[in-house]
Design an enzyme around this catalytic site. Structure first.
Site, short mmCIF file in Angstrom:
data_model
loop_
_atom_site.label_atom_id
_atom_site.label_comp_id
_atom_site.label_asym_id
_atom_site.label_seq_id
_atom_site.Cartn_x
_atom_site.Cartn_y
_atom_site.Cartn_z
N ASN A 150 0.70 -1.31 0.29
CA ASN A 150 -0.17 -0.02 -0.22
C ASN A 150 0.83 1.06 -0.13
O ASN A 150 0.54 2.47 -0.45
CB ASN A 150 -0.44 0.02 0.89
CG ASN A 150 -0.17 0.44 2.33
OD1 ASN A 150 0.90 -0.85 2.30
ND2 ASN A 150 -0.55 0.56 3.42
N CYS A 323 1.84 6.42 7.97
CA CYS A 323 2.32 6.89 9.61
C CYS A 323 1.13 6.94 10.16
O CYS A 323 -0.23 7.21 9.71
CB CYS A 323 3.11 7.84 9.57
SG CYS A 323 2.86 9.35 8.34
N1 PLP Z 1 -4.94 -3.67 4.04
C1 PLP Z 1 -4.04 -2.73 3.22
C2 PLP Z 1 -3.25 -3.35 1.70
C3 PLP Z 1 -4.40 -1.04 3.32
O1 PLP Z 1 -3.98 -0.36 2.47
C4 PLP Z 1 -6.00 -0.97 4.11
C5 PLP Z 1 -6.21 0.43 4.23
O2 PLP Z 1 -5.38 1.54 4.68
C6 PLP Z 1 -5.79 -2.12 5.19
C7 PLP Z 1 -5.68 -3.51 4.89
C8 PLP Z 1 -6.73 -2.34 6.02
O3 PLP Z 1 -7.70 -1.71 4.86
P1 PLP Z 1 -9.36 -1.14 6.38
O4 PLP Z 1 -9.66 0.28 6.18
O5 PLP Z 1 -11.01 -1.60 5.47
O6 PLP Z 1 -9.59 -1.94 7.49
#
Ligand code: PLP
Length: 375
Positions: A150, A323
């Site tokens: 991400n 962060c």
């Molecule tokens: N995993 C990844 C790779 C993400 O980018 C995010 C969100 O920022 C999440 C998990 C968490 O998702 P949620 O906001 O639906 O809890």
């Protein structure tokens, strides 16, 4: 008019998702567990979304469990799988660059006497399947590896790794956080060879507070919440019918156009990178990455300062290193990006609808910021 280039953080819900949510709040507002007609209508909405999401992963509806988002999906996947299978096998293998919802859960499991082996990318920032295979053994209960990072947009070879590991150790449970890949890359449960897949609705033009966990048929996940035994007992709590309806509507809209949107986003990214190559002091932080995410460093200008400068021009991006309350995740450094570059990193995350004109505006503002912001 603002220019929103922070789509990896969240996306604008599409009209179809909003309409579906409104319908489930104003007309079909029943509780799916109720035995009367209003309950049945709500259940049909949940079933419809479940089928749409299952189809998109190439799987069957019984494998999809709705949650409050990917944070919960990741918690349920990791905690639920080790509760089911981790009595004797106490080792977990993970990529070292997971989202906090996986990484913090791993830390909690370490406190419960699981051993966690975190695999770093190689020096060039790329992952190699062999490094994961070498870390797995008969004592390993779970392997978790995200598909798209991400922060940098790096594509991790989760499918290659899961296929190779399953050949040697078929009993290891494989989990992939596919939040940043879903509806952007073709995510197929069988090709990925994942037993568990986490999804989030608000990253794909659905609504916040909604997600899903795919659980392969035959794989057990113990619940992390007790209650009314909704979702076949795996996830208690009245289903959020409006958000689930919106999730299904967003997937129905996006699923047929994954490939053409991918090509369009790739063209925009190329265009953007070409513009960036003409600016002194701008470094592109990621290689082999998603067309939807570009991580750059504007050397010598701190992320937050540049972020707010861009905001003053109506342009929204993220600081490049995720962060929370000022504490950096350290993921960029793990990809081999220097501390200096990480301090001045920005994440620009687009959709296939992002225009060249919007990227032109961003580049103009970046040039201006480089001139006006003192080091
Ligand atoms: N995993 C990844 C790779 C993400 O980018 C995010 C969100 O920022 C999440 C998990 C968490 O998702 P949620 O906001 O639906 O809890």
């Amino acid at each position: 008019m603002s220019i929103y280039l922070d789509n990896a953080a969240t996306t604008k819900p599409c009209d179809e998702a909003v309409a579906a949510a409104v319908d489930a709040m104003t007309v079909n507002f029943g509780n799916p567990s109720s035995l009367h007609r209003a309950g049945l209508d709500a259940q049909l909405i949940v079933d419809k979304s479940r089928k749409i999401i299952a189809d998109s992963l190439g799987t069957s509806p019984e494998t999809i469990f709705f949650t409050s988002g990917a944070t919960e999906s990741n918690n349920l996947a990791l905690r639920g799988a080790v509760a089911a299978y981790g009595k004797r096998r106490r080792k977990i293998v993970a990529s070292a660059v997971e989202h906090a919802s996986v990484e913090e859960t791993l830390k909690a499991l370490e406190r419960n006497d699981f051993e966690v082996v975190r695999i770093l990318p190689r020096q060039n920032g790329e992952y190699v399947a062999d490094d994961f295979i070498a870390a797995c053994d008969e004592n390993t209960v779970l392997l978790t590896m995200m598909y798209i990072n991400n922060e940098t947009g790096a594509i991790l070879p989760a499918g290659d790794v899961f296929n190779a590991v399953k050949r040697r150790f078929p009993e290891i449970i494989t989990h992939s956080d596919c939040v940043q890949a879903y509806m952007k890359f073709p995510v197929r449960a069988s090709a990925l060879n994942a037993d568990l897949i986490s999804l989030s609705a608000h990253k794909i033009h659905g609504v916040k507070g909604s997600g899903a966990l795919y659980v392969k048929k035959g794989i057990r996940v113990l619940p992390i919440m007790t209650g009314g035994r909704q979702e076949k007992g795996i996830r208690s709590g009245t289903e959020s019918v409006p958000l689930i309806a919106a999730f299904g509507a967003a997937v129905m809209k996006l699923n047929p156009t994954i490939n053409e949107r991918f090509v369009r986003a790739g063209e925009r990214k190329l265009y953007f990178e070409k513009l960036l190559s003409g600016i002194d002091g701008v470094v592109i932080n990621s290689v082999n990455n998603s067309p939807y995410i570009t991580n750059i460093a504007v050397m010598g200008k701190r992320s937050e300062i540049m972020l707010h400068f861009l905001e003053s021009r109506g342009i929204y991006v993220s600081s490049g290193s995720a962060c929370s309350k000022g504490k950096q995740s350290g993921v960029l450094e793990k990809f081999g990006i220097s501390d200096k570059a990480a301090d001045s990193a920005l994440r620009i995350s687009i959709t296939s609808e992002t225009t060249e004109g919007e990227l032109d505006e961003l580049v103009l503002a970046l040039r201006d910021g480089i001139e006006k912001i003192r080091g």
